[in-house]
Structure formats: C-alpha cells, structure tokens
Design a protein around this motif. Structure first.
Motif, PDB file in Angstrom:
ATOM      1  N   ALA A  61      35.310   4.418   7.019  1.00 41.83           N
ATOM      2  CA  ALA A  61      34.193   5.373   7.035  1.00 41.83           C
ATOM      3  C   ALA A  61      33.164   4.463   7.833  1.00 41.83           C
ATOM      4  O   ALA A  61      33.231   3.107   7.719  1.00 41.83           O
ATOM      5  CB  ALA A  61      33.529   5.485   5.466  1.00 41.83           C
TER       6      ALA A  61
ATOM      7  N   ILE B  54      34.778   9.514   9.664  1.00 40.14           N
ATOM      8  CA  ILE B  54      35.946   8.903   9.066  1.00 40.14           C
ATOM      9  C   ILE B  54      36.901   8.391  10.255  1.00 40.14           C
ATOM     10  O   ILE B  54      37.014   9.567  11.034  1.00 40.14           O
ATOM     11  CB  ILE B  54      36.308   9.700   7.907  1.00 40.14           C
ATOM     12  CG1 ILE B  54      37.679   8.978   7.417  1.00 40.14           C
ATOM     13  CG2 ILE B  54      37.039  11.172   8.367  1.00 40.14           C
ATOM     14  CD1 ILE B  54      38.004   9.174   5.953  1.00 40.14           C
TER      15      ILE B  54
ATOM     16  N   ARG C 269      32.450  13.050   8.644  1.00 37.56           N
ATOM     17  CA  ARG C 269      32.920  13.248   7.291  1.00 37.56           C
ATOM     18  C   ARG C 269      32.368  14.311   6.571  1.00 37.56           C
ATOM     19  O   ARG C 269      32.495  14.505   5.409  1.00 37.56           O
ATOM     20  CB  ARG C 269      32.419  11.810   6.627  1.00 37.56           C
ATOM     21  CG  ARG C 269      33.806  11.281   6.150  1.00 37.56           C
ATOM     22  CD  ARG C 269      33.201  10.073   5.109  1.00 37.56           C
ATOM     23  NE  ARG C 269      34.274  10.089   4.106  1.00 37.56           N
ATOM     24  CZ  ARG C 269      34.047   9.372   3.157  1.00 37.56           C
ATOM     25  NH1 ARG C 269      33.195   8.256   3.076  1.00 37.56           N
ATOM     26  NH2 ARG C 269      34.708   9.230   1.930  1.00 37.56           N
TER      27      ARG C 269
ATOM     28  N   GLU D 174      37.615  13.103   2.630  1.00 37.17           N
ATOM     29  CA  GLU D 174      38.401  12.054   2.414  1.00 37.17           C
ATOM     30  C   GLU D 174      40.057  12.134   2.886  1.00 37.17           C
ATOM     31  O   GLU D 174      40.530  13.248   2.936  1.00 37.17           O
ATOM     32  CB  GLU D 174      38.564  11.420   0.916  1.00 37.17           C
ATOM     33  CG  GLU D 174      39.106  12.516  -0.053  1.00 37.17           C
ATOM     34  CD  GLU D 174      38.719  12.232  -1.454  1.00 37.17           C
ATOM     35  OE1 GLU D 174      39.770  12.483  -2.377  1.00 37.17           O
ATOM     36  OE2 GLU D 174      37.717  11.657  -1.853  1.00 37.17           O
TER      37      GLU D 174
ATOM     38  N   ALA E 209      42.225   4.484   6.471  1.00 36.12           N
ATOM     39  CA  ALA E 209      40.848   5.070   6.847  1.00 36.12           C
ATOM     40  C   ALA E 209      39.708   4.269   6.747  1.00 36.12           C
ATOM     41  O   ALA E 209      39.921   3.468   6.000  1.00 36.12           O
ATOM     42  CB  ALA E 209      40.556   6.452   6.304  1.00 36.12           C
TER      43      ALA E 209
END
Lengths: 78, 163
Positions: free
Chosen positions: B73, B84, B98, B108, B71
């Motif tokens: 950000a 994300i 996010r 997350e 992933a």
C-alpha cells in the motif's frame, strides 16, 4: 353573437400564440432535462452523452429563435 | 421605497404589470440559449483530455521489497490518495487506486483469485486493467502509471479509465 372577420382572426392568432408558447416551454424543459442528464452522466464518469445532447440543445435553440423571429414578424404585419 | 413597493404590489388588478406573451417567449429563448451554451460547455469539458494525468514522479518501493504474489500500500499523488502496488507475475508490476469506485472502501489484493477485492460489498476488479469483475462498482479502478528505474519502482501518473 357573431364575430367579425377581424375578431375571428385575432382569436385565431391568440390561440396560435398560446400554442407556440406551450411548445416553447416544452422545448426548454427538454433542454433542461438534457443538461441535467449530461451533468449526471459526467459525474458518473460517462462522456458519450455530452456531444449529442449539446447538438440537440443547439437545435432546440435554433427552433426557439426561429419562433421568436416569427412572432416579431407576425406583430409587425399586424 | 414605498412608491416602489406600491408599484410592484398594487392593490388594483388593473395596475399590475403583466408579462406580455412576447416577453415570455423572449425570456424562454434566452433561457434556451443559456442551457445550450451550458450543455456545450459540459461537452467541451467532458472531451478535454484528462485521462493520463502526470504528476511528479514518486518513489514507491524497491523491486526487491515486493516479491511475486505480494502487494504494497502506498499514497500517490497526494498523501490522502491511497493506492496499491501488486507484483502479480515475475517482473510485472501493477498499481491502482485503492479506493473502490462504489463507496470508496479500500480494496485488497487476493492472490488466490488474481484480483483486487472490495470486502464492503463484494466488488472485485481485474489485475490486468482494473475493470470491474463483479459487484456494484460502476467504474474501473484508476490505474497508477509506473516506471521501473533500475531497481526502483516509481509512480509517474494516474490513468483514469472510462466506465
């Protein structure tokens, strides 16, 4: 003390008027409740309540307007 | 000024101005009209299409920068809007805001559970469409619309999901 028919009619009309005013007040409180409910649900991301509440609110406005017109007519008739 | 004050707040009850019953009903009908118009305004506002908001496209990353199961950000459309980007399966990129819809903690990526996880209150969101899998979040995560242009991944809009 016995009341004359005119006095009796006047008292009856005053009671009816008071009842109308209370009904009017209750309807406006319901409208306020719907408005706040819609606002809260919109802030929460839900939109399903908005249209039914708007329709309900206009129905109540119709009832209130009808009552106001009725009151004017009642006064005109004396 | 003094006369006005005396008129508004007279000493004798008889001189006080009373709101007549007709005036009261008139005022209540007016208030009723205001509330009806206000509620109708909210209904119109609620049903104005704003779900797919397109912003200026922004380059997020190159395809090669985000391997499968990883992933990244990024911020979109404003620098304060944290997002994300997830490469969940081969060639399948998904991006979400996010910010957890519960109390705005950053979510997350959990590749082992194939979901987005909020560690603050154990909230979890699906990677497929951002809907809530568990926990207190009341709404799905807004999805960032993506476009793959050659070997670049661009963000082109925000899709706000219904609760």
């Amino acid at each position: 003390m016995k009341r004359t028919p005119v006095q009796f009619r006047r008292a009856q009309r005053a009671t009816a008027f008071l009842g109308l005013m209370m009904f009017n007040l209750v309807l406006v409180v319901i409208q306020l409740w719907m408005f706040v409910g819609v606002l809260e649900s919109l802030l929460d991301g839900r939109t399903t309540m908005a249209i039914p509440a708007a329709i309900g609110s206009f129905v109540i406005l119709g009832i209130n307007s009808w009552m106001l017109v009725g009151i004017y007519r009642m006064e005109r008739l004396g | 000024m003094d006369q006005q004050l005396k008129s508004d707040f007279p000493v004798d009850w008889e001189e006080d101005h009373y709101v007549s019953r007709r005036e009261f009903v008139k005022f209540m009908t007016l208030a009723s009209g205001g509330l009806a118009v206000g509620t109708a305004g909210l209904a119109v506002w609620a049903h104005t299409p704003r779900d797919h908001r397109t912003f200026e496209a922004a380059l997020i990353a190159k395809v090669a920068d985000v391997p499968v199961g990883q992933a990244l950000a990024f911020s979109y459309p404003q620098p304060r809007d944290l997002c994300i980007l997830v490469h969940s399966r081969e060639g399948e990129f998904r991006a979400y805001s996010r910010r957890c819809t519960h109390l705005s903690c950053p979510v997350e990526f959990q590749p082992e559970h194939h979901r987005l996880y909020c560690p603050c209150h154990n909230g979890a969101f699906s990677l497929e469409d951002g809907h809530v899998l568990q926990g207190p979040p009341p709404r799905p995560l807004p999805e960032i619309m993506l476009e793959i242009r050659g070997d670049e991944i661009h963000a082109v809009g925000v899709k706000k999901a219904e609760a």
